[in-house]
Design a protein around this motif. Structure first.
Motif, PDB file in Angstrom:
ATOM      1  N   VAL A  43       0.316   0.898  -3.548  1.00  0.00           N
ATOM      2  CA  VAL A  43       0.108  -0.364  -2.844  1.00  0.00           C
ATOM      3  C   VAL A  43       1.091  -0.455  -1.677  1.00  0.00           C
ATOM      4  N   THR A  44       0.857  -1.393  -0.801  1.00  0.00           N
ATOM      5  CA  THR A  44       1.749  -1.582   0.340  1.00  0.00           C
ATOM      6  C   THR A  44       3.098  -2.122  -0.119  1.00  0.00           C
ATOM      7  N   THR A  45       4.168  -1.472   0.328  1.00  0.00           N
ATOM      8  CA  THR A  45       5.517  -1.916  -0.010  1.00  0.00           C
ATOM      9  C   THR A  45       6.430  -1.712   1.189  1.00  0.00           C
ATOM     10  N   ASP A  46       7.503  -2.471   1.268  1.00  0.00           N
ATOM     11  CA  ASP A  46       8.430  -2.345   2.392  1.00  0.00           C
ATOM     12  C   ASP A  46       9.149  -0.998   2.373  1.00  0.00           C
ATOM     13  N   SER A  47       9.409  -0.476   3.551  1.00  0.00           N
ATOM     14  CA  SER A  47      10.155   0.777   3.687  1.00  0.00           C
ATOM     15  C   SER A  47      10.926   0.714   5.006  1.00  0.00           C
ATOM     16  N   ILE A  48      11.877  -0.203   5.056  1.00  0.00           N
ATOM     17  CA  ILE A  48      12.534  -0.534   6.325  1.00  0.00           C
ATOM     18  C   ILE A  48      13.506   0.535   6.806  1.00  0.00           C
ATOM     19  N   GLY A  99       5.584   5.691  12.823  1.00  0.00           N
ATOM     20  CA  GLY A  99       5.422   6.423  11.567  1.00  0.00           C
ATOM     21  C   GLY A  99       4.858   7.810  11.762  1.00  0.00           C
ATOM     22  N   TYR A 100       4.896   8.578  10.661  1.00  0.00           N
ATOM     23  CA  TYR A 100       4.395   9.953  10.704  1.00  0.00           C
ATOM     24  C   TYR A 100       3.814  10.284   9.327  1.00  0.00           C
ATOM     25  N   GLY A 101       2.508  10.544   9.318  1.00  0.00           N
ATOM     26  CA  GLY A 101       1.848  10.866   8.056  1.00  0.00           C
ATOM     27  C   GLY A 101       0.855   9.797   7.646  1.00  0.00           C
ATOM     28  N   HIS A 102       0.201  10.037   6.504  1.00  0.00           N
ATOM     29  CA  HIS A 102      -0.849   9.118   6.052  1.00  0.00           C
ATOM     30  C   HIS A 102      -0.301   7.785   5.565  1.00  0.00           C
ATOM     31  N   GLY A 103       0.960   7.738   5.187  1.00  0.00           N
ATOM     32  CA  GLY A 103       1.588   6.471   4.848  1.00  0.00           C
ATOM     33  C   GLY A 103       1.459   6.030   3.407  1.00  0.00           C
ATOM     34  N   VAL A 104       0.795   6.814   2.547  1.00  0.00           N
ATOM     35  CA  VAL A 104       0.548   6.398   1.164  1.00  0.00           C
ATOM     36  C   VAL A 104       1.588   6.993   0.219  1.00  0.00           C
ATOM     37  N   GLY A 105       2.128   6.164  -0.669  1.00  0.00           N
ATOM     38  CA  GLY A 105       3.078   6.650  -1.666  1.00  0.00           C
ATOM     39  C   GLY A 105       4.513   6.587  -1.179  1.00  0.00           C
ATOM     40  N   MET A 106       5.262   7.656  -1.415  1.00  0.00           N
ATOM     41  CA  MET A 106       6.696   7.669  -1.095  1.00  0.00           C
ATOM     42  C   MET A 106       6.954   8.154   0.328  1.00  0.00           C
ATOM     43  N   SER A 107       7.690   7.349   1.068  1.00  0.00           N
ATOM     44  CA  SER A 107       8.172   7.772   2.381  1.00  0.00           C
ATOM     45  C   SER A 107       9.437   8.597   2.183  1.00  0.00           C
ATOM     46  N   GLN A 108       9.471   9.791   2.728  1.00  0.00           N
ATOM     47  CA  GLN A 108      10.625  10.663   2.528  1.00  0.00           C
ATOM     48  C   GLN A 108      11.863  10.137   3.254  1.00  0.00           C
ATOM     49  N   ASN A 162      15.316   8.594   1.551  1.00  0.00           N
ATOM     50  CA  ASN A 162      16.677   8.997   1.888  1.00  0.00           C
ATOM     51  C   ASN A 162      17.528   7.794   2.287  1.00  0.00           C
ATOM     52  N   ALA A 163      16.925   6.848   3.001  1.00  0.00           N
ATOM     53  CA  ALA A 163      17.658   5.633   3.379  1.00  0.00           C
ATOM     54  C   ALA A 163      18.075   4.854   2.138  1.00  0.00           C
ATOM     55  N   MET A 164      17.202   4.765   1.154  1.00  0.00           N
ATOM     56  CA  MET A 164      17.543   4.085  -0.092  1.00  0.00           C
ATOM     57  C   MET A 164      18.665   4.813  -0.828  1.00  0.00           C
ATOM     58  N   ALA A 165      18.578   6.150  -0.843  1.00  0.00           N
ATOM     59  CA  ALA A 165      19.612   6.942  -1.523  1.00  0.00           C
ATOM     60  C   ALA A 165      20.969   6.762  -0.853  1.00  0.00           C
ATOM     61  N   GLN A 166      20.976   6.681   0.463  1.00  0.00           N
ATOM     62  CA  GLN A 166      22.231   6.499   1.182  1.00  0.00           C
ATOM     63  C   GLN A 166      22.845   5.125   0.912  1.00  0.00           C
ATOM     64  N   ARG A 213      21.068   3.928  -4.076  1.00  0.00           N
ATOM     65  CA  ARG A 213      19.992   3.826  -5.061  1.00  0.00           C
ATOM     66  C   ARG A 213      19.740   5.179  -5.705  1.00  0.00           C
ATOM     67  N   LYS A 214      19.433   5.164  -6.996  1.00  0.00           N
ATOM     68  CA  LYS A 214      19.169   6.380  -7.757  1.00  0.00           C
ATOM     69  C   LYS A 214      17.709   6.804  -7.592  1.00  0.00           C
ATOM     70  N   ALA A 215      17.442   8.048  -7.967  1.00  0.00           N
ATOM     71  CA  ALA A 215      16.087   8.590  -7.841  1.00  0.00           C
ATOM     72  C   ALA A 215      15.076   7.727  -8.592  1.00  0.00           C
ATOM     73  N   GLU A 216      15.452   7.258  -9.780  1.00  0.00           N
ATOM     74  CA  GLU A 216      14.536   6.418 -10.557  1.00  0.00           C
ATOM     75  C   GLU A 216      14.190   5.137  -9.807  1.00  0.00           C
ATOM     76  N   ASP A 217      15.187   4.524  -9.149  1.00  0.00           N
ATOM     77  CA  ASP A 217      14.943   3.304  -8.376  1.00  0.00           C
ATOM     78  C   ASP A 217      13.995   3.584  -7.210  1.00  0.00           C
ATOM     79  N   ILE A 218      14.211   4.714  -6.554  1.00  0.00           N
ATOM     80  CA  ILE A 218      13.377   5.085  -5.414  1.00  0.00           C
ATOM     81  C   ILE A 218      11.929   5.267  -5.858  1.00  0.00           C
ATOM     82  N   LEU A 219      11.735   5.990  -6.960  1.00  0.00           N
ATOM     83  CA  LEU A 219      10.388   6.249  -7.460  1.00  0.00           C
ATOM     84  C   LEU A 219       9.696   4.971  -7.914  1.00  0.00           C
ATOM     85  N   LYS A 220      10.443   4.085  -8.566  1.00  0.00           N
ATOM     86  CA  LYS A 220       9.872   2.815  -9.021  1.00  0.00           C
ATOM     87  C   LYS A 220       9.480   1.932  -7.828  1.00  0.00           C
ATOM     88  N   HIS A 221      10.232   2.067  -6.731  1.00  0.00           N
ATOM     89  CA  HIS A 221       9.927   1.271  -5.538  1.00  0.00           C
ATOM     90  C   HIS A 221       8.628   1.735  -4.886  1.00  0.00           C
TER      91      HIS A 221
END
Length: 305
Positions: free
Chosen positions: A165-170, A257-266, A270-274, A277-285
């Motif tokens: 689904v659509t989610t923020d990825s600022i 943007g770059y790519g189809h935009g669905v799922g996880m933005s790489q 990385n911005a979340m990790a910096q 945030r842990k990998a589990e948090d990133i995946l849940k987001h």
């Protein structure tokens, strides 16, 4: 009479043990204990490679090909889990082959790479981990850079998927691919579309965005396209685009943007990790309503203790 009584007593003493034996509870028939069958190691067949690879070795090649090794470890770990999930679902746990290109997921063969220590660590620390929804592997789509929001599966293909689904990825604004422009001469534009555009075509041009601000529909005089079709026609990096035809001899298309935009933005991951945030948090987001499990726990080909 005394002789007859003696015989009766003797017979009673003989038959009594037989009756007692009959009344004793019979030992239940021993059942053969159910033995857990060990799962066979998952081997991934990559198109173009002669020999299949163990799943974890394959994932090292995917993570190195798909994500810069300079990314934060937690982002690399999230990528490893997503890539493992995608591979197992695409190949049905290794039953079919997978392409080493972005049509499936990019891959660098072992002969062409020396995995950086952090990539090997990311794969090792997430070994066997996958994403599930209702105890089934999800379609773990991922891409490079969002426009600030991810695209939903419904917006992309018309199909609703609860975890896409659509989610923020600022954080994607830090990506070098976040904003781009591409220019076309009128001839290049006409060649791309296969017909000659007039001033009326440009004046009547309409772009309709969806919830994620990507273009869903494009229309002009007697012509209609989806945003995805325009992206393919013009070779654009994403479906978030704007067309400037104020100078009809040099049309400028700006994109985010770059790519189809669905799922996880790489880059978003990385911005979340910096930010810590842990990998589990990133995946849940990026894949809400999903669970992280060991892939052996959902395999039906073997029994689990």
């Amino acid at each position: 009479m005394r002789y007859l009584a003696t015989i009766i007593i003797c017979l009673s003493l003989f038959l009594l043990p037989l009756q007692l034996i009959k009344k004793l509870p019979q030992k239940e028939q021993e059942s053969t204990p159910e033995v857990a069958i060990a799962c066979e190691p998952i081997m991934i067949r990559v198109e173009g490679l002669a020999e299949p690879l163990p799943i974890e070795e394959y994932i090292k090649g995917v993570v190195q090909a798909e994500m810069p090794s300079t990314f934060n470890l937690e982002a690399l770990k999230a990528q490893a889990v997503a890539a493992r999930t995608f591979a197992l679902k695409t190949t049905n746990f290794g039953a079919t082959s997978i392409k080493p290109t972005t049509s499936h997921q990019a891959f660098i063969s072992e002969s062409e790479r020396i995995p950086p220590a952090n990539i090997a660590q990311a794969v090792t620390e997430t070994a066997s981990q996958i994403l599930t929804y209702n105890d089934e592997l999800i379609t773990a789509m991922f891409f490079s850079t969002s426009n600030g929001k991810t695209e939903s599966a419904e917006g992309y293909s018309g199909n609703k998927i609860p975890y896409l689904v659509t989610t923020d990825s600022i954080g994607d604004i830090t990506s070098p691919k976040f904003s781009q422009t591409k220019t076309f001469t009128l001839k290049e534009w006409n060649d791309a579309f296969g017909f000659n555009w007039t001033a009326e075509h440009f004046n009547k041009l309409s772009l309709k965005p969806n919830e994620s601000q990507r273009i869903q529909e494009v229309s002009t005089v007697k012509h209609e396209w989806t945003g995805r079709e325009i992206r393919d026609i013009l070779g654009l990096p994403s479906t978030d685009f704007n067309i400037d035809a104020s100078n009809p001899n040099l049309i400028t298309v700006s994109t985010k943007g770059y790519g189809h935009g669905v799922g996880m933005s790489q880059y978003g991951a990385n911005a979340m990790a910096q930010e810590g945030r842990k990998a589990e948090d990133i995946l849940k987001h990026y894949y809400p309503k999903t669970e992280i499990k060991n892939f052996q726990s959902i395999q039906t080909a073997c029994l689990k203790p």
